[in-house]
Design an enzyme around this catalytic site. Structure first.
Site, PDB file in Angstrom:
ATOM      1  N   MET A  29       9.052 -19.308 -18.726  1.00  0.00           N
ATOM      2  CA  MET A  29      10.387 -19.746 -18.446  1.00  0.00           C
ATOM      3  C   MET A  29      10.825 -20.757 -17.496  1.00  0.00           C
ATOM      4  O   MET A  29      11.772 -20.869 -16.953  1.00  0.00           O
ATOM      5  CB  MET A  29      11.210 -18.496 -18.492  1.00  0.00           C
ATOM      6  N   LYS A  30       9.624 -21.411 -16.907  1.00  0.00           N
ATOM      7  CA  LYS A  30       9.895 -22.191 -15.759  1.00  0.00           C
ATOM      8  C   LYS A  30       9.575 -23.962 -16.407  1.00  0.00           C
ATOM      9  O   LYS A  30       8.808 -23.780 -17.533  1.00  0.00           O
ATOM     10  CB  LYS A  30       8.711 -22.159 -14.791  1.00  0.00           C
ATOM     11  N   GLY A  74       5.178 -10.855 -23.161  1.00  0.00           N
ATOM     12  CA  GLY A  74       3.743 -11.279 -23.712  1.00  0.00           C
ATOM     13  C   GLY A  74       3.545 -10.855 -25.101  1.00  0.00           C
ATOM     14  O   GLY A  74       2.233 -10.769 -25.631  1.00  0.00           O
ATOM     15  N   HIS A  76       9.066 -22.430 -29.079  1.00  0.00           N
ATOM     16  CA  HIS A  76      10.581 -22.622 -28.582  1.00  0.00           C
ATOM     17  C   HIS A  76      11.474 -21.787 -29.839  1.00  0.00           C
ATOM     18  O   HIS A  76      11.028 -21.931 -31.335  1.00  0.00           O
ATOM     19  CB  HIS A  76      11.051 -23.833 -28.604  1.00  0.00           C
TER      20      HIS A  76
HETATM   21  C1  GAR Z   1       9.578 -16.304 -27.188  1.00  0.00           C
HETATM   22  O1  GAR Z   1      10.338 -15.738 -28.342  1.00  0.00           O
HETATM   23  C2  GAR Z   1       9.519 -17.850 -26.948  1.00  0.00           C
HETATM   24  O2  GAR Z   1       9.701 -18.408 -27.980  1.00  0.00           O
HETATM   25  C3  GAR Z   1      10.522 -17.787 -26.007  1.00  0.00           C
HETATM   26  O3  GAR Z   1      10.270 -16.920 -25.025  1.00  0.00           O
HETATM   27  C4  GAR Z   1       9.767 -15.614 -25.977  1.00  0.00           C
HETATM   28  C5  GAR Z   1       8.579 -14.840 -25.299  1.00  0.00           C
HETATM   29  O4  GAR Z   1       8.443 -13.626 -25.964  1.00  0.00           O
HETATM   30  N1  GAR Z   1      10.515 -19.026 -25.153  1.00  0.00           N
HETATM   31  C6  GAR Z   1      11.251 -19.708 -24.714  1.00  0.00           C
HETATM   32  O5  GAR Z   1      12.382 -19.338 -24.727  1.00  0.00           O
HETATM   33  C7  GAR Z   1      10.927 -21.207 -23.921  1.00  0.00           C
HETATM   34  N2  GAR Z   1      12.038 -21.933 -23.680  1.00  0.00           N
HETATM   35  P1  GAR Z   1       6.776 -13.105 -25.340  1.00  0.00           P
HETATM   36  O6  GAR Z   1       6.910 -12.930 -23.836  1.00  0.00           O
HETATM   37  O7  GAR Z   1       7.229 -11.564 -25.970  1.00  0.00           O
HETATM   38  O8  GAR Z   1       6.019 -13.875 -25.859  1.00  0.00           O
END
Ligand code: GAR
Length: 185
Positions: free
Chosen positions: A88-89, A14, A107
């Site tokens: 992530m879904k 988050g 992304h």
């Molecule tokens: C982020 O780096 C985002 O780009 C990635 O998850 C991370 C979440 O971090 N998203 C993906 O990979 C979507 N396919 P956070 O929970 O610390 O914000």
């Protein structure tokens, strides 16, 4: 300023949510976060929602059932914008159509390169010169909606998966908020 009622979807730490909350608390930032949806009951990001007293909806594994529940909550909170911040879904086509308003995703690669998961490993394997993040609208194809903005940095010899992740996330925090301002104003 009239702010757009927004729902943020998360699955993990988050850190993007944290920045979005801090920015949304500023009087001239155009969104108000009314709801957090989380696909993982152990996600650290849930603590942030609690700290800021933002209502949370935690999803179980049955997708269609959960999505119906989410649609009801979105209506209840009059949500006009969804932000996917490390969700992530994959949202179903039906959900995207039923919501019918903008959904924006962040992304960790320079799309259209490296859609999907494990982006940093693949970036290193392909010996890319640069990488970064992309903020884009969500459509029915994975990581393929219209790009709002990208930010990049050059990869150094010493970089590894964890340094790329750190550098990318540092770009993400500003990128997400800049993209929101671009779209909303
Ligand atoms: C982020 O780096 C985002 O780009 C990635 O998850 C991370 C979440 O971090 N998203 C993906 O990979 C979507 N396919 P956070 O929970 O610390 O914000």
């Amino acid at each position: 300023m009239v702010k757009i009622n927004t729902c943020v979807f998360i699955s993990g730490k988050g850190s993007n949510l944290r920045r979005l909350i801090l920015n949304s608390n500023k009087y001239n930032f155009p969104i108000k976060i009314k709801l957090v949806v989380c696909s993982n009951k152990k996600a650290e990001g849930l603590k942030l929602a609690k700290k800021w007293s933002i209502p949370c909806l935690i999803l179980n594994n049955k997708q269609s059932f959960s999505e119906n529940k989410v649609l009801i909550k979105l209506k209840f909170h009059k949500i006009d914008l969804i932000l996917l911040a490390g969700y992530m879904k994959i949202l179903s086509k039906r959900f995207i159509r039923s919501f019918g308003k903008s959904i924006i995703n962040i992304h960790p690669s320079l799309l259209p390169k490296f859609k999907g998961l494990n982006t940093f490993e693949r970036v290193l394997k392909k010996k890319e010169k640069k990488t970064g993040c992309t903020v884009h609208f969500v459509n029915e194809k994975l990581d393929a909606g219209k790009i709002i903005l990208r930010k990049f940095f050059f990869i150094e010899k010493e970089d590894n998966v964890s340094s790329l992740k750190k550098k990318t996330q540092n770009l993400e925090y500003n990128a997400f908020s800049e993209a929101i301002i671009r779209v909303v104003k």
